[in-house]
Structures are given as C-alpha cells and as structure tokens.
Write a protein that holds these residues in place. Structure first.
Motif, PDB file in Angstrom:
ATOM      1  N   ILE A  78      30.376  15.869   1.007  1.00  0.00           N
ATOM      2  CA  ILE A  78      29.103  16.092   0.313  1.00  0.00           C
ATOM      3  C   ILE A  78      29.366  16.582  -1.113  1.00  0.00           C
ATOM      4  CG2 ILE A  78      27.066  17.600   0.238  1.00  0.00           C
ATOM      5  CD1 ILE A  78      27.027  17.469   3.310  1.00  0.00           C
ATOM      6  N   LYS A  79      30.318  17.499  -1.265  1.00  0.00           N
ATOM      7  CA  LYS A  79      30.635  18.050  -2.586  1.00  0.00           C
ATOM      8  C   LYS A  79      31.285  17.007  -3.495  1.00  0.00           C
ATOM      9  CE  LYS A  79      32.430  22.227  -2.518  1.00  0.00           C
ATOM     10  NZ  LYS A  79      33.284  23.363  -2.087  1.00  0.00           N
ATOM     11  N   GLN A  80      32.015  16.061  -2.905  1.00  0.00           N
ATOM     12  CA  GLN A  80      32.589  14.987  -3.711  1.00  0.00           C
ATOM     13  C   GLN A  80      31.515  14.031  -4.209  1.00  0.00           C
ATOM     14  OE1 GLN A  80      35.976  12.943  -1.978  1.00  0.00           O
ATOM     15  NE2 GLN A  80      36.789  14.840  -1.128  1.00  0.00           N
ATOM     16  N   LEU A  81      30.518  13.803  -3.352  1.00  0.00           N
ATOM     17  CA  LEU A  81      29.446  12.872  -3.718  1.00  0.00           C
ATOM     18  C   LEU A  81      28.426  13.511  -4.664  1.00  0.00           C
ATOM     19  CD1 LEU A  81      28.871  11.262  -0.197  1.00  0.00           C
ATOM     20  CD2 LEU A  81      29.860  10.136  -2.197  1.00  0.00           C
ATOM     21  N   LYS A  82      28.277  14.834  -4.542  1.00  0.00           N
ATOM     22  CA  LYS A  82      27.309  15.548  -5.391  1.00  0.00           C
ATOM     23  C   LYS A  82      28.008  16.792  -5.935  1.00  0.00           C
ATOM     24  CE  LYS A  82      22.540  17.247  -5.478  1.00  0.00           C
ATOM     25  NZ  LYS A  82      21.307  17.539  -4.675  1.00  0.00           N
ATOM     26  N   GLU A  83      28.635  16.643  -7.080  1.00  0.00           N
ATOM     27  CA  GLU A  83      29.521  17.670  -7.600  1.00  0.00           C
ATOM     28  C   GLU A  83      28.811  18.969  -7.978  1.00  0.00           C
ATOM     29  OE1 GLU A  83      31.739  16.021 -10.797  1.00  0.00           O
ATOM     30  OE2 GLU A  83      32.783  14.530  -9.548  1.00  0.00           O
ATOM     31  N   GLU A  89      24.565  25.291   0.229  1.00  0.00           N
ATOM     32  CA  GLU A  89      23.678  24.152   0.481  1.00  0.00           C
ATOM     33  C   GLU A  89      24.459  23.000   1.110  1.00  0.00           C
ATOM     34  OE1 GLU A  89      20.632  21.065  -1.857  1.00  0.00           O
ATOM     35  OE2 GLU A  89      21.685  22.648  -2.963  1.00  0.00           O
ATOM     36  N   ALA A  90      25.675  22.755   0.615  1.00  0.00           N
ATOM     37  CA  ALA A  90      26.512  21.690   1.166  1.00  0.00           C
ATOM     38  C   ALA A  90      26.853  21.983   2.625  1.00  0.00           C
ATOM     39  CB  ALA A  90      27.789  21.545   0.349  1.00  0.00           C
ATOM     40  N   GLU A  91      27.088  23.247   2.923  1.00  0.00           N
ATOM     41  CA  GLU A  91      27.404  23.640   4.301  1.00  0.00           C
ATOM     42  C   GLU A  91      26.213  23.397   5.223  1.00  0.00           C
ATOM     43  OE1 GLU A  91      27.691  27.925   5.873  1.00  0.00           O
ATOM     44  OE2 GLU A  91      29.785  27.384   5.411  1.00  0.00           O
ATOM     45  N   LYS A  92      25.020  23.774   4.784  1.00  0.00           N
ATOM     46  CA  LYS A  92      23.818  23.565   5.596  1.00  0.00           C
ATOM     47  C   LYS A  92      23.563  22.084   5.839  1.00  0.00           C
ATOM     48  CE  LYS A  92      21.486  27.808   4.093  1.00  0.00           C
ATOM     49  NZ  LYS A  92      20.348  28.368   3.313  1.00  0.00           N
ATOM     50  N   LEU A  93      23.747  21.276   4.803  1.00  0.00           N
ATOM     51  CA  LEU A  93      23.545  19.829   4.952  1.00  0.00           C
ATOM     52  C   LEU A  93      24.586  19.227   5.902  1.00  0.00           C
ATOM     53  CD1 LEU A  93      22.737  18.740   1.277  1.00  0.00           C
ATOM     54  CD2 LEU A  93      21.150  18.873   3.211  1.00  0.00           C
ATOM     55  N   ALA A  94      25.816  19.720   5.841  1.00  0.00           N
ATOM     56  CA  ALA A  94      26.870  19.224   6.725  1.00  0.00           C
ATOM     57  C   ALA A  94      26.530  19.520   8.182  1.00  0.00           C
ATOM     58  CB  ALA A  94      28.211  19.854   6.352  1.00  0.00           C
ATOM     59  N   ALA A 123      33.235  11.102   8.071  1.00  0.00           N
ATOM     60  CA  ALA A 123      32.686  12.280   7.379  1.00  0.00           C
ATOM     61  C   ALA A 123      31.928  11.861   6.121  1.00  0.00           C
ATOM     62  CB  ALA A 123      33.817  13.244   7.025  1.00  0.00           C
ATOM     63  N   ARG A 124      32.464  10.884   5.387  1.00  0.00           N
ATOM     64  CA  ARG A 124      31.801  10.405   4.176  1.00  0.00           C
ATOM     65  C   ARG A 124      30.486   9.704   4.519  1.00  0.00           C
ATOM     66  NH1 ARG A 124      32.533   9.061  -1.294  1.00  0.00           N
ATOM     67  NH2 ARG A 124      34.359  10.375  -1.279  1.00  0.00           N
ATOM     68  N   ALA A 125      30.477   8.912   5.586  1.00  0.00           N
ATOM     69  CA  ALA A 125      29.252   8.211   5.981  1.00  0.00           C
ATOM     70  C   ALA A 125      28.157   9.206   6.348  1.00  0.00           C
ATOM     71  CB  ALA A 125      29.541   7.278   7.148  1.00  0.00           C
ATOM     72  N   LEU A 126      28.513  10.276   7.045  1.00  0.00           N
ATOM     73  CA  LEU A 126      27.531  11.313   7.379  1.00  0.00           C
ATOM     74  C   LEU A 126      27.017  11.992   6.111  1.00  0.00           C
ATOM     75  CD1 LEU A 126      29.229  12.987  10.482  1.00  0.00           C
ATOM     76  CD2 LEU A 126      27.199  11.539  10.491  1.00  0.00           C
ATOM     77  N   THR A 135      16.488  10.352   8.010  1.00  0.00           N
ATOM     78  CA  THR A 135      16.061  11.142   9.173  1.00  0.00           C
ATOM     79  C   THR A 135      16.272  10.429  10.498  1.00  0.00           C
ATOM     80  OG1 THR A 135      13.794  10.312   8.918  1.00  0.00           O
ATOM     81  CG2 THR A 135      14.346  12.406   7.816  1.00  0.00           C
ATOM     82  N   ASP A 136      16.810   9.219  10.459  1.00  0.00           N
ATOM     83  CA  ASP A 136      17.019   8.446  11.687  1.00  0.00           C
ATOM     84  C   ASP A 136      18.335   8.877  12.334  1.00  0.00           C
ATOM     85  OD1 ASP A 136      17.360   6.612  13.707  1.00  0.00           O
ATOM     86  OD2 ASP A 136      16.686   4.897  12.513  1.00  0.00           O
ATOM     87  N   LYS A 137      18.232   9.550  13.479  1.00  0.00           N
ATOM     88  CA  LYS A 137      19.427  10.078  14.131  1.00  0.00           C
ATOM     89  C   LYS A 137      20.348   8.973  14.636  1.00  0.00           C
ATOM     90  CE  LYS A 137      17.457  14.546  15.383  1.00  0.00           C
ATOM     91  NZ  LYS A 137      17.210  15.528  16.469  1.00  0.00           N
ATOM     92  N   LYS A 138      19.805   7.789  14.878  1.00  0.00           N
ATOM     93  CA  LYS A 138      20.646   6.674  15.303  1.00  0.00           C
ATOM     94  C   LYS A 138      21.650   6.300  14.203  1.00  0.00           C
ATOM     95  CE  LYS A 138      17.491   4.436  18.576  1.00  0.00           C
ATOM     96  NZ  LYS A 138      16.737   3.191  18.893  1.00  0.00           N
ATOM     97  N   ASN A 139      21.211   6.394  12.968  1.00  0.00           N
ATOM     98  CA  ASN A 139      22.111   6.090  11.853  1.00  0.00           C
ATOM     99  C   ASN A 139      23.271   7.079  11.782  1.00  0.00           C
ATOM    100  OD1 ASN A 139      20.541   3.909  11.094  1.00  0.00           O
ATOM    101  ND2 ASN A 139      19.334   5.091   9.624  1.00  0.00           N
ATOM    102  N   TYR A 140      22.978   8.348  12.074  1.00  0.00           N
ATOM    103  CA  TYR A 140      24.034   9.358  12.067  1.00  0.00           C
ATOM    104  C   TYR A 140      25.022   9.125  13.214  1.00  0.00           C
ATOM    105  CZ  TYR A 140      21.383  12.013   8.603  1.00  0.00           C
ATOM    106  OH  TYR A 140      20.736  12.412   7.453  1.00  0.00           O
ATOM    107  N   LYS A 141      24.484   8.777  14.361  1.00  0.00           N
ATOM    108  CA  LYS A 141      25.351   8.509  15.505  1.00  0.00           C
ATOM    109  C   LYS A 141      26.241   7.300  15.240  1.00  0.00           C
ATOM    110  CE  LYS A 141      23.542   9.433  19.453  1.00  0.00           C
ATOM    111  NZ  LYS A 141      24.348  10.573  19.967  1.00  0.00           N
ATOM    112  N   ASN A 142      25.639   6.269  14.640  1.00  0.00           N
ATOM    113  CA  ASN A 142      26.425   5.080  14.295  1.00  0.00           C
ATOM    114  C   ASN A 142      27.494   5.391  13.261  1.00  0.00           C
ATOM    115  OD1 ASN A 142      25.055   3.356  16.053  1.00  0.00           O
ATOM    116  ND2 ASN A 142      23.525   2.797  14.521  1.00  0.00           N
ATOM    117  N   ALA A 143      27.168   6.276  12.330  1.00  0.00           N
ATOM    118  CA  ALA A 143      28.148   6.661  11.308  1.00  0.00           C
ATOM    119  C   ALA A 143      29.363   7.334  11.930  1.00  0.00           C
ATOM    120  CB  ALA A 143      27.494   7.597  10.281  1.00  0.00           C
ATOM    121  N   LEU A 144      29.120   8.085  13.003  1.00  0.00           N
ATOM    122  CA  LEU A 144      30.203   8.775  13.680  1.00  0.00           C
ATOM    123  C   LEU A 144      30.973   7.849  14.626  1.00  0.00           C
ATOM    124  CD1 LEU A 144      31.362  11.593  13.549  1.00  0.00           C
ATOM    125  CD2 LEU A 144      29.897  12.274  15.445  1.00  0.00           C
ATOM    126  N   LYS A 145      30.408   6.676  14.893  1.00  0.00           N
ATOM    127  CA  LYS A 145      31.080   5.694  15.750  1.00  0.00           C
ATOM    128  C   LYS A 145      31.831   4.652  14.926  1.00  0.00           C
ATOM    129  CE  LYS A 145      28.510   4.051  19.133  1.00  0.00           C
ATOM    130  NZ  LYS A 145      27.296   3.529  19.805  1.00  0.00           N
TER     131      LYS A 145
END
Length: 354
Positions: A78-83, A89-94, A123-126, A135-145
């Motif tokens: 997150i910090k690499q993508l948004k310096e 805030e980055a921790e909460k989003l993670a 990790a980058r996809a998340l 907000t689609d949790k399926k997208n997050y699950k797919n990112a982790l797969k």
C-alpha cells in the motif's frame, strides 16, 4: 492438457557425520524400513532448504513468504502504491483488505492465528483493491488465490479457516531415508573456561547425537498442474526446482559438522503414466564393507529396470548425472546439461498439448 507428464527426481547422497534434522529430543530422525532402522530427513526439512535456495535464484516477486505477519506485507505494498499515506492508515487498510479476503486478523503485530503462504503479487493485488475502494469481497478472495509464487505453486498452501484459499501442491517430496541400516552415535564434548587459570576441570560437559548415511531422496512434479498455476514459466520452474533440490541441504547443526556435500548420483525421468519412487530398491538394506554409494546405485538401477519390465511403463526420457558408472543410460550428462535437457523436454511438452 489431454495427456499428463511427471518429472521424477531420484538422488543418492552420502552425508558425513551430522544431525541435519532432529526430533524433539535432539536425536537425528530415524524410520524403520524393511525391518531396519534408517537415518531419515523429513520432507518438510528439505522443502525448507529448497525454498531458502530459491531466495538466491529468484526475485522477491517470484517467491512467497510463510508467515503470520501478513499485515506488514500488504501494508508495504500500500505504501509503495501510495507514497504519501500515513503508516497508521496503511495498516488499517491492510487489515481491512485481508479481512475482506476471508482471513482473521488478531492484531497488526500478531497477524493471523496460523502461518499462511502469501506471495508479493498477492499482497500487491490486495493493496490495489483496497486503495481503489473495492467493496466486493469476492475480488479480494480471488486476489489471494491468483498470482501464486513459484514455491507456493510447487508446495501448496493450506488455510484452515477458509478452504477456498487452499492451493493444491504440484510437487511431492518424500522423506529421505538411508539405503542401509544406520546407527546413532554420541559425541562427548567438553568446554573450558579460557579465563579460569586455577581449575583444570571443564566448565561444561555434554553429549550430542549424530549419524552418517547414504540417503535416497525422491521428489516428483506434476507438470500439468504446475502449468495451470504458472503457465509458460513452468519449464523454468521445473529446472529451478531440480537444481535447488539436488544442491540444497537442511541447515541443522551445520556449524558443528560442516556437512555440506553434493549428491554422487542423480536420475531424472519424464513419465507419462504415473510418478514412481524407487525406494523399494532399499527395502532390503544395502550391506557393504567398503562404502554404500556404489552398491546403492546398483540396487536402484536394478529395481528401475525390473519395474520397467514387469509393471511400470518405460520413462519417456531419462537422464543420469553421477560420479560413478550407470547402466540405465548410454551417456552420463554433466548436471548443467541434464537441467537443460529436462527444461527443453518440458517446453516441448507444454507447446504440444496446450
């Protein structure tokens, strides 16, 4: 793919006095096979050695991390993508991203309850999803797969809390066992106090258990399943795994024994019927007064020939690298040439059956 291909790796390796893999009491691990006690090195120990070797072979984007501290992995991305983002805030989003993917986070420091395998790509996809306010949790699950690292694709991932996040292993690694009966020995040692000039007694006395053996090691890769996971990188990863598996060594007590050696025999086959261990060659323990490597090679190659004649199909291809003689192939190959030949064969296979 309409056909199947398995790459089998057979290794004979003579290890000097050492304790590279010990049990909870500190003794070298053993197993009973063929009615005899054998030296044993667990598959987990050698897979860890392979993964450590991968760190020297591949970039951080191509290997995974087995950890509970997944919050930090995603936070870094997150910090690499948004310096300009603040650490809190980055921790909460993670944490939110990981929870959206179905993981239970105890707290930022402890992370998950159990170890989880995660790649840098995952990790980058998340991180990308949470920064896009998805907000689609399926997208997050797919990112982790999706985006598995090379070692994750090979060795798999189990997530007890959510079976959907599991990755089936495409590589199996057997426990290494000695080809002969092995006896655990004891090293009695003492230590003196360099600055105590008045006493002749030892400042410390102890014992350490060790053994030495010629090990039979075996691993197999399901090329079809690996191709489904990582696509065109499959030949490179098959080659890399064989290289790492052959040259790696678990690190248990390495400073005490300096037991770093290389195998004296490597036999790699490409099979289209099924993976085939040749451990049965050593069900009857090898007996020899003048070393175990040569008679172990003879026993392995005899068993291979007998199985090919009686039950199993001949391998599509077979390659041998050895410091001794071989009756299985017309020509022994230098190890680098063996790796190149296997890589080319896998390339040809996936190009034909895609």
């Amino acid at each position: 793919m309409k056909s199947q291909l398995f790459v089998d790796v057979h290794v004979l390796e003579t290890v000097p006095p050492s304790c590279i893999n010990r049990d909870d009491s500190g003794s070298p691990k053993t197993a009973i096979y063929g009615g005899k006690t054998r030296a044993r090195v667990s598959s987990q120990a050698w897979k860890k050695a392979v993964r450590d070797t991968f760190k020297k072979m591949y970039s951080s984007e191509e290997i995974g991390f087995r950890t509970k501290k997944v919050v930090g992995l995603v936070q870094d991305q997150i910090k690499q993508l948004k310096e300009d983002i603040l650490d809190d805030e980055a921790e909460k989003l993670a944490i939110k991203a990981l929870e959206n993917a179905g993981l239970k986070i105890k707290n930022p420091e402890s992370g998950t309850d159990a170890l989880i395998f995660m790649s840098e790509g995952q990790a980058r996809a998340l991180a990308e999803l949470i920064l896009a306010s998805d907000t689609d949790k399926k997208n997050y699950k797919n990112a982790l797969k999706d985006h598995p690292s090379f070692d994750m694709a090979l060795f798999g991932r189990m997530v007890a809390s959510d079976a959907e996040l599991n990755w089936d292993a495409t590589c199996q690694v057997a426990h290494a066992i000695s080809t002969h009966e092995a006896i655990t020995e004891y090293d009695y040692f003492t230590a003196v106090d360099d600055l105590d000039t008045e006493s002749a007694a030892s400042a410390h006395i102890g014992t350490s258990e060790f053994n030495s053996s010629t090990l039979y090691r075996y691993a197999t890769i399901n090329v079809n399943q690996l191709f489904k996971a990582i696509g065109q990188q499959t030949p490179e990863v098959v080659k890399g795994f064989i290289d790492a598996f052959v040259k790696s060594m678990p690190t248990g007590k390495e400073n005490s024994y300096a037991n770093r050696v290389l195998p004296g025999y490597v036999y790699v086959t490409l099979r289209e019927d099924l993976p085939l261990s040749l451990v049965g060659a050593f069900e009857e323990a090898v007996h020899e007064k003048y070393g175990y490597l040569k008679p172990s090679i003879v026993a392995l190659e005899k068993t291979a020939k007998d199985l090919y004649l009686a039950i199993a199909d001949q391998p599509k291809k077979g390659y041998v690298t050895t410091i001794e003689e071989s009756s299985l192939v017309d020509e022994k190959l230098p190890f680098k040439e063996l790796l190149s030949q296997v890589e080319e064969q896998v390339k040809d296979y996936i190009s034909e059956v895609e």
